[in-house]
Enzyme design. Structure first.
Site, PDB file in Angstrom:
ATOM      1  N   ASP A  88       0.822  -1.214   0.000  1.00  8.51           N
ATOM      2  CA  ASP A  88       0.000   0.000   0.000  1.00  8.51           C
ATOM      3  C   ASP A  88       0.855   1.262   0.000  1.00  8.51           C
ATOM      4  OD1 ASP A  88      -2.728  -0.293  -0.147  1.00  8.51           O
ATOM      5  OD2 ASP A  88      -3.000  -0.586   2.009  1.00  8.51           O
ATOM      6  N   LYS A 118      -0.519  -0.376  -4.216  1.00  8.90           N
ATOM      7  CA  LYS A 118      -1.959  -0.091  -4.231  1.00  8.90           C
ATOM      8  C   LYS A 118      -2.158   1.329  -3.736  1.00  8.90           C
ATOM      9  CE  LYS A 118      -4.986  -1.917  -1.076  1.00  8.90           C
ATOM     10  NZ  LYS A 118      -5.459  -0.699  -0.375  1.00  8.90           N
ATOM     11  N   GLU A 120      -5.396   4.421  -2.956  1.00  8.01           N
ATOM     12  CA  GLU A 120      -6.837   4.650  -2.792  1.00  8.01           C
ATOM     13  C   GLU A 120      -7.319   5.790  -3.682  1.00  8.01           C
ATOM     14  OE1 GLU A 120      -7.936   5.223   1.314  1.00  8.01           O
ATOM     15  OE2 GLU A 120      -6.974   3.349   1.954  1.00  8.01           O
ATOM     16  N   GLU A 187     -14.079  -1.836  -1.492  1.00  9.39           N
ATOM     17  CA  GLU A 187     -14.227  -1.992  -0.039  1.00  9.39           C
ATOM     18  C   GLU A 187     -15.570  -1.447   0.420  1.00  9.39           C
ATOM     19  OE1 GLU A 187     -10.931  -0.796   2.464  1.00  9.39           O
ATOM     20  OE2 GLU A 187     -12.083  -1.228   4.289  1.00  9.39           O
TER      21      GLU A 187
HETATM   22  O1  KIV Z   1      -4.859  -1.732   4.230  1.00  6.78           O
HETATM   23  C1  KIV Z   1      -5.456  -2.769   3.943  1.00  6.78           C
HETATM   24  O2  KIV Z   1      -5.305  -3.814   4.573  1.00  6.78           O
HETATM   25  C2  KIV Z   1      -6.379  -2.716   2.813  1.00  6.78           C
HETATM   26  C3  KIV Z   1      -7.348  -3.832   2.663  1.00  6.78           C
HETATM   27  C4  KIV Z   1      -8.309  -3.815   3.757  1.00  6.78           C
HETATM   28  C5  KIV Z   1      -7.970  -3.847   1.328  1.00  6.78           C
HETATM   29  O3  KIV Z   1      -6.344  -1.795   2.067  1.00  6.78           O
END
Ligand code: KIV
Length: 274
Positions: A88, A118, A120, A187
């Protein structure tokens, strides 16, 4: 002949190929040890910024830094041989401009060895997703309930219960797919909307609290293992590790208090008196 066993890591095109096929299995992972346990069983390990809350006890994901993500990403990569690892991008590391996002995402990829990042957001971050993908960084999108937006939204709530919300969220999904994301997390999304988006876009949708209409599911590992005292209601607990850990620790404490150190005899074996 070498005894070395070569393993091949799952690739981004292989994940894309799950669209309309076998569901994609995803779990969050934050350490090397659990990565080894998960590796045979999942397609993707997500080093989620949820680690701020799950591992570090923060109230939200907003306090998570790039350094924390890199540290945990490296740990997971030491344990994951086969699964594709996605890290992330934390709050503040990609919103300013595509250039800043690229510099930070490149650090994540170079310093962890993970395959993808990833981030958002939907239409708002589409240009950034395209910028990263065009420069060699695979991106997983994340739309619907986006925890990094908690202060603007005033809390966490399932999206898409009202049909009036659908067009904007469908536009987010289309923008993320068109920008070149290889998959997208949905989500906290009502099932009819998750189903519509899954049918509309050409990349796998990975649901969390978004129903079986998605092309796969991601859960927070600690939630499904029963380590979270208040798991979200959509999570099935496949194990109940919290009481198992408490009971083991209680037994251990009792042994030590009663001066029983079982196992210590394996280090300094006592001579047997005939
Ligand atoms: O940070 C995380 O674990 C996430 C998932 C919940 C999709 O983004």
């Amino acid at each position: 002949m070498s005894a070395h066993v070569q393993t091949h890591r799952i690739t981004v095109p292989q994940i894309r190929a799950h669209k309309n096929g076998k569901p994609v299995v995803v779990l969050t992972c934050y350490h090397a040890h659990t990565a080894r346990l998960l590796d045979e069983h999942v397609d993707i390990m997500l080093v989620g910024d949820s680690l701020g809350m799950v591992i570090h006890g923060l109230e939200s994901t907003l306090g998570v830094t790039l350094e924390m993500m890199i540290l945990h990403g490296r740990a997971v990569m030491r344990g994951a041989q086969k699964a594709l690892v996605v890290v992330d991008m934390p709050f503040g590391s990609y919103e300013e401009s595509p250039e800043v996002a690229f510099r930070n995402a490149a650090r994540v990829i170079q310093e962890t060895g993970a395959t993808a990042v990833k981030l958002e957001g939907g239409t708002r971050v589409a240009a950034t997703i395209a910028y990263l993908v065009q420069r060699g960084i695979p991106v997983m999108g994340h739309i619907g309930l986006t925890p990094q937006g908690v202060n603007v939204a005033g809390g966490f709530r399932t999206v898409g219960r009202a049909e009036a919300e659908w067009p904007a969220i469908e536009a987010d999904a289309a923008a993320v797919a068109e920008a070149g994301a290889f998959a997208v997390v949905l989500e906290g999304m009502a099932e009819p909307l998750a189903a519509r988006i899954t049918a509309q876009i050409p990349i796998p949708t990975i649901g969390i609290g978004a129903s079986p209409a998605c092309d796969g599911q991601v859960l927070v590992l600690e939630d499904m293992l029963g380590l979270n005292p208040n798991p979200p209601k959509f999570v099935r607990q496949y194990a109940h590790l919290a009481p198992a850990i408490e009971s083991a620790v209680r037994d251990y404490a009792q042994d030590v208090r009663e001066r029983r150190f079982p196992g210590a005899e394996n280090v300094y074996p006592m001579k047997k008196v005939p």
